[in-house]
Design a protein around this motif. Sequence first.
Motif, PDB file in Angstrom:
ATOM      1  N   ALA A  15       3.145   9.858   5.862  1.00 26.19           N
ATOM      2  CA  ALA A  15       3.267   8.489   6.364  1.00 26.19           C
ATOM      3  C   ALA A  15       4.133   7.638   5.443  1.00 26.19           C
ATOM      4  CB  ALA A  15       1.873   7.857   6.491  1.00 26.19           C
ATOM      5  N   ASN A  16       5.000   6.856   6.075  1.00 26.43           N
ATOM      6  CA  ASN A  16       5.840   5.881   5.361  1.00 26.43           C
ATOM      7  C   ASN A  16       5.523   4.515   5.992  1.00 26.43           C
ATOM      8  OD1 ASN A  16       9.322   5.020   5.765  1.00 26.43           O
ATOM      9  ND2 ASN A  16       8.059   4.615   3.998  1.00 26.43           N
ATOM     10  N   PRO A  17       4.357   3.966   5.644  1.00 29.42           N
ATOM     11  CA  PRO A  17       3.917   2.718   6.284  1.00 29.42           C
ATOM     12  C   PRO A  17       4.665   1.517   5.709  1.00 29.42           C
ATOM     13  CG  PRO A  17       2.383   3.344   4.568  1.00 29.42           C
ATOM     14  CD  PRO A  17       3.418   4.429   4.616  1.00 29.42           C
ATOM     15  N   PRO A  18       4.491   0.337   6.293  1.00 31.96           N
ATOM     16  CA  PRO A  18       5.044  -0.858   5.646  1.00 31.96           C
ATOM     17  C   PRO A  18       4.439  -1.015   4.249  1.00 31.96           C
ATOM     18  CG  PRO A  18       4.211  -1.353   7.852  1.00 31.96           C
ATOM     19  CD  PRO A  18       3.769   0.035   7.531  1.00 31.96           C
TER      20      PRO A  18
ATOM     21  N   GLU B 221      -4.951  -4.112   5.269  1.00 35.00           N
ATOM     22  CA  GLU B 221      -5.790  -3.772   6.416  1.00 35.00           C
ATOM     23  C   GLU B 221      -5.366  -2.408   6.992  1.00 35.00           C
ATOM     24  OE1 GLU B 221      -8.470  -4.985   7.464  1.00 35.00           O
ATOM     25  OE2 GLU B 221      -8.598  -3.861   9.357  1.00 35.00           O
ATOM     26  N   LEU B 222      -4.055  -2.200   7.101  1.00 34.74           N
ATOM     27  CA  LEU B 222      -3.539  -0.926   7.620  1.00 34.74           C
ATOM     28  C   LEU B 222      -3.974   0.243   6.730  1.00 34.74           C
ATOM     29  CD1 LEU B 222      -1.665   0.721   9.529  1.00 34.74           C
ATOM     30  CD2 LEU B 222       0.235   0.097   8.046  1.00 34.74           C
ATOM     31  N   TYR B 223      -3.889   0.071   5.417  1.00 36.43           N
ATOM     32  CA  TYR B 223      -4.280   1.158   4.507  1.00 36.43           C
ATOM     33  C   TYR B 223      -5.794   1.446   4.633  1.00 36.43           C
ATOM     34  CZ  TYR B 223       0.301   0.257   2.275  1.00 36.43           C
ATOM     35  OH  TYR B 223       1.644   0.081   2.024  1.00 36.43           O
ATOM     36  N   ARG B 224      -6.564   0.391   4.849  1.00 35.66           N
ATOM     37  CA  ARG B 224      -8.014   0.598   5.021  1.00 35.66           C
ATOM     38  C   ARG B 224      -8.299   1.355   6.323  1.00 35.66           C
ATOM     39  NH1 ARG B 224      -9.001  -4.362   1.953  1.00 35.66           N
ATOM     40  NH2 ARG B 224      -8.389  -5.617   3.743  1.00 35.66           N
ATOM     41  N   GLU B 225      -7.519   1.009   7.376  1.00 37.95           N
ATOM     42  CA  GLU B 225      -7.691   1.719   8.655  1.00 37.95           C
ATOM     43  C   GLU B 225      -7.347   3.201   8.501  1.00 37.95           C
ATOM     44  OE1 GLU B 225      -6.474  -2.027  11.579  1.00 37.95           O
ATOM     45  OE2 GLU B 225      -5.187  -0.267  11.497  1.00 37.95           O
TER      46      GLU B 225
END
Length: 248
Positions: free
Chosen positions: A171-174, A187-191
């Motif tokens: 994954a290469n998230p924001p 929040e995204l990393y927690r999800e």
Amino acid sequence: MESGALFKLEVSILKDEVTITLDTSGAGLHKRGYRVGQGGAPLKETMAAALVLLTSWHPDRPFYDPVCGSGTIPIEAAWIGRNIAPGLRRDFVCETWDWMSANIWKEARSEAEAAANYEQPLDIVGTDIDHRMIEISKQNALKAGLEDVIEFKQMQVADFTTEKEYGVIVANPPYGERLEDEGSVRELYREMRAVYRDMPTWSVYVLTSYEMFEEVYAKRATKKRKLYNGYLRTDLYQYWGPRPPRRN
Ligand SMILES: C[S@@+](CC[C@H](N)C(=O)[O-])C[C@H]1O[C@@H](n2cnc3c(N)ncnc32)[C@H](O)[C@@H]1O
């Protein structure tokens, strides 16, 4: 040599030594020839390939990119999985030089074609919350000759479920570089953690410049690898799952 032809030279000087390099590629080597569209923060194709190669993925394991953007990581994984040479679908400027034998290129291309395994079955999925990115991913995959190979679909990270085992997530998230984005990135990393916690046989690799990643993800990485995404310092947080059982 063709009269009037222009050649791109690079000159570098280190102390009393001058090096003159002739550019034989033309467009940078990261340009593979399949990118017809991209989003706001695409990874260079070479960087995406490097990420895949840094994982324990093997073509008989599922591969998943939950924040696929324009599909660079799944496309590079598919080419690696099928042993397709990354320069096969692009041109190089030296191919136009009349003093270089065209046979050299012909031979190199047929060698690369012979080495490719187009029959290799693959289980590669890319998802993204933004349906426009999914359309772009599909177009890029089509150009890369992978239209029936990778499954792209719109989905948010939090909705992912799977029965598959021993898969690999890259994954290469924001990264949340702007202060106002930090909350949504956390929040995204927690999800991610909430979903991947229930997938104990999977290995997870996340590239981010967010220095508090492990704290927010609430798990210490098996290994961290420093990488530069362009000029930006990032880390590849690696969470190694168990090895798949050997097949007889
Ligand atoms: C840095 S970009 C990925 C770029 C991609 N590696 C490429 O080469 O094009 C991050 C992506 O995460 C997606 N994203 C952000 N929040 C998400 C979420 N909650 N679920 C799924 N995707 C999300 C964005 O739409 C964006 O396309």
